[in-house]
Design an enzyme around this catalytic site. Structure first.
Site, PDB file in Angstrom:
ATOM      1  N   GLN A  51      -0.842 -18.962  26.673  1.00 15.44           N
ATOM      2  CA  GLN A  51      -2.166 -19.560  26.442  1.00 15.44           C
ATOM      3  C   GLN A  51      -2.105 -20.783  25.529  1.00 15.44           C
ATOM      4  O   GLN A  51      -3.090 -21.519  25.408  1.00 15.44           O
ATOM      5  CB  GLN A  51      -3.132 -18.524  25.860  1.00 15.44           C
ATOM      6  CG  GLN A  51      -3.456 -17.403  26.824  1.00 15.44           C
ATOM      7  CD  GLN A  51      -4.389 -16.402  26.196  1.00 15.44           C
ATOM      8  OE1 GLN A  51      -3.946 -15.475  25.520  1.00 15.44           O
ATOM      9  NE2 GLN A  51      -5.692 -16.588  26.379  1.00 15.44           N
ATOM     10  N   HIS A 136      -0.999 -11.330  30.805  1.00 12.41           N
ATOM     11  CA  HIS A 136      -0.778 -12.781  30.657  1.00 12.41           C
ATOM     12  C   HIS A 136       0.701 -13.130  30.833  1.00 12.41           C
ATOM     13  O   HIS A 136       1.034 -14.133  31.454  1.00 12.41           O
ATOM     14  CB  HIS A 136      -1.211 -13.255  29.267  1.00 12.41           C
ATOM     15  CG  HIS A 136      -2.661 -13.622  29.161  1.00 12.41           C
ATOM     16  ND1 HIS A 136      -3.254 -14.591  29.927  1.00 12.41           N
ATOM     17  CD2 HIS A 136      -3.646 -13.157  28.350  1.00 12.41           C
ATOM     18  CE1 HIS A 136      -4.537 -14.699  29.603  1.00 12.41           C
ATOM     19  NE2 HIS A 136      -4.804 -13.830  28.644  1.00 12.41           N
TER      20      HIS A 136
HETATM   21 NI    NI Z   1      -6.545 -13.463  27.551  1.00 15.92          NI
END
Ligand code: NI
Length: 159
Positions: A51, A136
């Site tokens: 991220q 993720h």
């Molecule tokens: Ni997330």
């Protein structure tokens, strides 16, 4: 420490798989500190390295309790128990919340930031956060597994 640029919905990197961390070196320590700072800035409960644009298996989680931030390197979920519907969001999908089905408990193994292999039995929000962040690392995002019809857009509060 520094706030890193958050990768948001539509960024292809979010669909890529992260690689194992071989050595927990100075560069990884800096990444971890930056991830914690970035997670706190955006009031997140968890953040995966992808991220912030780094395809390495590093996760940070903070439930804002007495434990403080938790760092999981190369996490593996060994066991799950039960399942339930929970509300979920993601810093890469600002202001979007939906219901997903997650395990009630997980047993996970990971390397901590001192390089020690650890095992945790997690329940409720911690179990949910570990599952969300491990997804993720596998290039999966929560929005692809929501219960249909439960997506809500919530306007951020203005200060
Ligand atoms: Ni997330």
């Amino acid at each position: 420490m520094a706030i890193r640029h958050l990768r948001l919905e539509g960024d292809d990197i979010l669909k890529k798989k992260s690689r194992e961390v071989d050595v927990v070196d100075e560069k990884i320590q800096i990444l971890i500190d930056d991830m914690i700072e970035t997670m706190h800035k955006y009031n997140g409960v968890g953040l995966a390295a992808v991220q912030v644009g780094v395809l390495k298996k590093v996760i940070v989680i903070d439930l804002y309790d007495d434990n403080g931030p938790i760092v999981l390197i190369n996490p593996v979920i060994l066991k799950t128990k039960g399942e339930h519907e929970v509300d979920e969001g993601c810093l890469s999908f600002p202001n979007q919340f939906a219901k997903v089905v997650r395990p009630e408990e997980v047993v996970a193994e990971y390397t901590d930031r001192e390089g020690k292999r650890m095992r945790v039995k997690a329940k409720e929000l911690l179990a949910q956060a570990i599952c969300h962040e491990v997804d993720h690392l596998n290039g999966e995002v929560f929005i692809d597994k929501i219960i249909p019809g439960t997506l809500e857009y919530v306007e951020p509060e203005k200060n």
